[in-house]
Design a protein around this motif. Structure first.
Motif, PDB file in Angstrom:
ATOM      1  N   TYR A 127      -0.565   1.275   6.810  1.00 22.78           N
ATOM      2  CA  TYR A 127      -0.362   0.716   8.155  1.00 22.78           C
ATOM      3  C   TYR A 127       0.441   1.710   8.996  1.00 22.78           C
ATOM      4  O   TYR A 127       1.379   2.343   8.506  1.00 22.78           O
ATOM      5  CB  TYR A 127       0.363  -0.632   8.097  1.00 22.78           C
ATOM      6  N   GLY A 128       0.050   1.845  10.270  1.00 28.27           N
ATOM      7  CA  GLY A 128       0.747   2.743  11.177  1.00 28.27           C
ATOM      8  C   GLY A 128       1.521   1.965  12.224  1.00 28.27           C
ATOM      9  O   GLY A 128       1.197   0.808  12.519  1.00 28.27           O
ATOM     10  N   ALA A 159      -7.975   0.525  14.116  1.00 29.45           N
ATOM     11  CA  ALA A 159      -7.253   1.694  14.644  1.00 29.45           C
ATOM     12  C   ALA A 159      -8.077   2.347  15.758  1.00 29.45           C
ATOM     13  O   ALA A 159      -7.568   2.616  16.860  1.00 29.45           O
ATOM     14  CB  ALA A 159      -6.977   2.686  13.515  1.00 29.45           C
ATOM     15  N   PRO A 209      -8.395   8.437  12.501  1.00 28.27           N
ATOM     16  CA  PRO A 209      -8.434   7.469  11.399  1.00 28.27           C
ATOM     17  C   PRO A 209      -9.817   6.846  11.247  1.00 28.27           C
ATOM     18  O   PRO A 209     -10.582   6.782  12.203  1.00 28.27           O
ATOM     19  CB  PRO A 209      -7.413   6.413  11.830  1.00 28.27           C
ATOM     20  N   ASN A 210     -10.125   6.397  10.042  1.00 27.21           N
ATOM     21  CA  ASN A 210     -11.421   5.777   9.783  1.00 27.21           C
ATOM     22  C   ASN A 210     -11.228   4.275   9.557  1.00 27.21           C
ATOM     23  O   ASN A 210     -11.311   3.793   8.439  1.00 27.21           O
ATOM     24  CB  ASN A 210     -12.059   6.433   8.545  1.00 27.21           C
ATOM     25  N   HIS A 211     -10.871   3.582  10.637  1.00 31.91           N
ATOM     26  CA  HIS A 211     -10.660   2.144  10.530  1.00 31.91           C
ATOM     27  C   HIS A 211     -11.024   1.519  11.875  1.00 31.91           C
ATOM     28  O   HIS A 211     -10.543   1.972  12.913  1.00 31.91           O
ATOM     29  CB  HIS A 211      -9.191   1.850  10.181  1.00 31.91           C
ATOM     30  N   HIS A 225      -2.863   9.982  16.442  1.00 29.64           N
ATOM     31  CA  HIS A 225      -4.171   9.460  16.032  1.00 29.64           C
ATOM     32  C   HIS A 225      -5.119   9.476  17.223  1.00 29.64           C
ATOM     33  O   HIS A 225      -4.787   8.924  18.279  1.00 29.64           O
ATOM     34  CB  HIS A 225      -4.008   8.044  15.474  1.00 29.64           C
ATOM     35  N   THR A 252      -4.701   1.285   9.179  1.00 35.63           N
ATOM     36  CA  THR A 252      -5.626   2.422   9.123  1.00 35.63           C
ATOM     37  C   THR A 252      -6.168   2.420   7.690  1.00 35.63           C
ATOM     38  O   THR A 252      -5.776   1.572   6.893  1.00 35.63           O
ATOM     39  CB  THR A 252      -4.934   3.779   9.410  1.00 35.63           C
ATOM     40  N   GLU A 253      -7.042   3.349   7.365  1.00 40.52           N
ATOM     41  CA  GLU A 253      -7.584   3.356   6.005  1.00 40.52           C
ATOM     42  C   GLU A 253      -6.567   3.890   4.986  1.00 40.52           C
ATOM     43  O   GLU A 253      -6.715   3.666   3.793  1.00 40.52           O
ATOM     44  CB  GLU A 253      -8.887   4.162   5.948  1.00 40.52           C
ATOM     45  N   THR A 254      -5.524   4.591   5.456  1.00 40.15           N
ATOM     46  CA  THR A 254      -4.546   5.140   4.498  1.00 40.15           C
ATOM     47  C   THR A 254      -3.416   4.139   4.256  1.00 40.15           C
ATOM     48  O   THR A 254      -3.282   3.591   3.172  1.00 40.15           O
ATOM     49  CB  THR A 254      -3.964   6.473   5.011  1.00 40.15           C
ATOM     50  N   VAL A 297      -5.209  -2.162   3.080  1.00 37.80           N
ATOM     51  CA  VAL A 297      -5.827  -0.872   3.412  1.00 37.80           C
ATOM     52  C   VAL A 297      -6.749  -0.410   2.277  1.00 37.80           C
ATOM     53  O   VAL A 297      -6.669  -0.926   1.163  1.00 37.80           O
ATOM     54  CB  VAL A 297      -4.762   0.220   3.674  1.00 37.80           C
ATOM     55  N   SER A 347      -2.282  10.382   4.572  1.00 35.69           N
ATOM     56  CA  SER A 347      -3.279  11.451   4.707  1.00 35.69           C
ATOM     57  C   SER A 347      -2.794  12.782   4.126  1.00 35.69           C
ATOM     58  O   SER A 347      -1.597  13.055   4.059  1.00 35.69           O
ATOM     59  CB  SER A 347      -3.591  11.647   6.198  1.00 35.69           C
TER      60      SER A 347
END
Ligand code: AMP
Ligand code: MG
Length: 362
Positions: free
Chosen positions: A39-40, A130, A125-127, A69, A35-37, A177, A183
């Motif tokens: 890894y999930g 994701a 999320p902004n990816h 998410h 994800t942009e923050t 990332v 977040s």
């Protein structure tokens, strides 16, 4: 279990790779994704068994809820009956992005996902990977950071592999990332809303959108150690390198001098010393390992490098780490919140008058 490590270019996503990941999610399995923050580690948020697997793979305490998410705003209505005006305003301003809201959960959201709570944490999320995985699987993804519990959050797929290889079936490698810290979490069930975890989206940015002041969990920066944090995850020793970590605050030249003196003391006892420094001051240190976190003028780079650097310190086998403070930056609160946790709140304040450095637990 064999872990498939799949490299995907976020700008040219190969559909068959995403499909293989989506198939795993639909069958109740886990997939780590960028994800942009950070890894999930994702699973179908509405499937209790899948959510349970996340806790097992991470070694995460079962009372520590997961963030769900979502891929589109209408997903929020699948999770809560109460989408308030403020939730809509905040979603419009910050989604997709590094911002999580806590709202009352619907009965359909399993307690396995919410760690037994009647509220649920939600983020878009902004990816592209994701969002692609959410869309392709048709599932909302319960996903905490894809590290072993207690380790720094992963900012590269190799960190996930290091922690979780053999424990999960797939890791999607979409490169490093963009943001590097988790977040911001805002609890909308509090009046006024309360920040439970600082992040890239600051208090000021939230207040600009809402038009009024929000509160902050008193435990964020260790101000009130008699209280329990409201986000269960914030009570655990997180983000922790193996070595003891001490933050040293003060004027830059005083900090360099103090850390060098401490380094000499430790080295005299045969200890290996690491220093986390800004680019501007790194040349001044005599420690065994000196790692630059980036220029103080580039705070985004500092956030992006923080966790990688804590992992590097582990690899270097240092016994003690001294870190400069990065409190004065815009997202300094978020960075310092993580560093303070990694340090177990060990902070040394250097006063202007020399020799008055005090070692305080705050
Ligand atoms: P992670 O995804 O690993 O960054 O962890 C998620 C964070 O969100 C943890 O600190 C959780 O305690 C927090 N969190 C998730 N859901 C809730 C909730 N319903 N209420 C309060 N905090 C939450
Ligand atoms: Mg985490």
């Amino acid at each position: 279990m064999e872990t498939r490590f799949v490299t995907i270019d976020p700008h040219h996503i190969e559909e068959e790779k995403l499909q293989a990941a989506a198939d795993l999610i639909v069958s109740g399995e886990l997939v780590a994704f960028p994800t942009e923050t950070v890894y999930g580690l994702g699973a179908d948020a509405l499937c209790p068994k899948a959510a349970q697997k996340i806790y097992a793979a991470k070694g995460r305490p079962s009372d520590n809820p997961l963030i769900v998410h979502i891929g589109k705003l209408s997903d929020l209505e699948r999770l809560t009956d109460e989408v308030s005006q403020q939730a809509r305003q905040l979603a419009k301003a910050f989604w997709p992005g590094p911002f999580t809201m806590i709202v009352k959960k619907k009965a359909e959201v399993p307690y396995e996902t919410t760690g037994g709570m009647d509220t649920v944490a939600v983020r878009m999320p902004n990816h592209p990977i994701a969002l692609g995985l959410i869309k392709k699987s048709g599932c909302m993804l319960a996903a905490p950071s894809a590290n072993l519990s207690g380790k720094p959050s992963p900012t590269e797929a190799s960190h996930v592999f290091f922690d979780l290889a053999g424990r999960i079936p797939m890791i999607l490698d979409g490169g490093m990332v963009g943001i590097g810290i988790e977040s911001t979490i805002l609890d909308l069930t509090e009046e006024p809303p309360m920040i439970l975890r600082p992040g890239y989206i600051t208090k000021e940015m939230i207040e600009d959108v809402l038009g009024y002041e929000v509160s902050e969990d008193a435990t964020l920066m260790g101000e009130d150690s008699s209280k329990k944090p409201k986000a269960p995850g914030m009570k655990y020793r997180h983000y922790a390198p193996k070595a003891e970590l001490v933050l040293v605050e003060g004027e830059p030249e005083d900090v360099v001098e103090k850390i060098n003196a401490l380094t000499t003391e430790k080295q005299a006892f045969g200890k290996r010393v690491g220093v986390i420094a800004g680019e501007e001051t790194k040349e001044g240190y005599r420690a065994d390992v000196v790692i630059s976190i980036g220029a103080r003028t580039d705070e985004d780079a500092i956030a992006r490098h923080l966790y990688k650097l804590l992992r590097e310190m582990d690899e270097q086998d240092v016994d003690v780490i001294y870190s400069e403070s990065f409190a004065s930056l815009r997202i300094g609160q978020a960075i310092m919140n993580r560093l303070l946790k990694a340090a177990g709140h060990q902070v040394m304040h250097i006063k202007k008058e020399k020799d008055e450095g005090s070692n305080e637990r705050i």
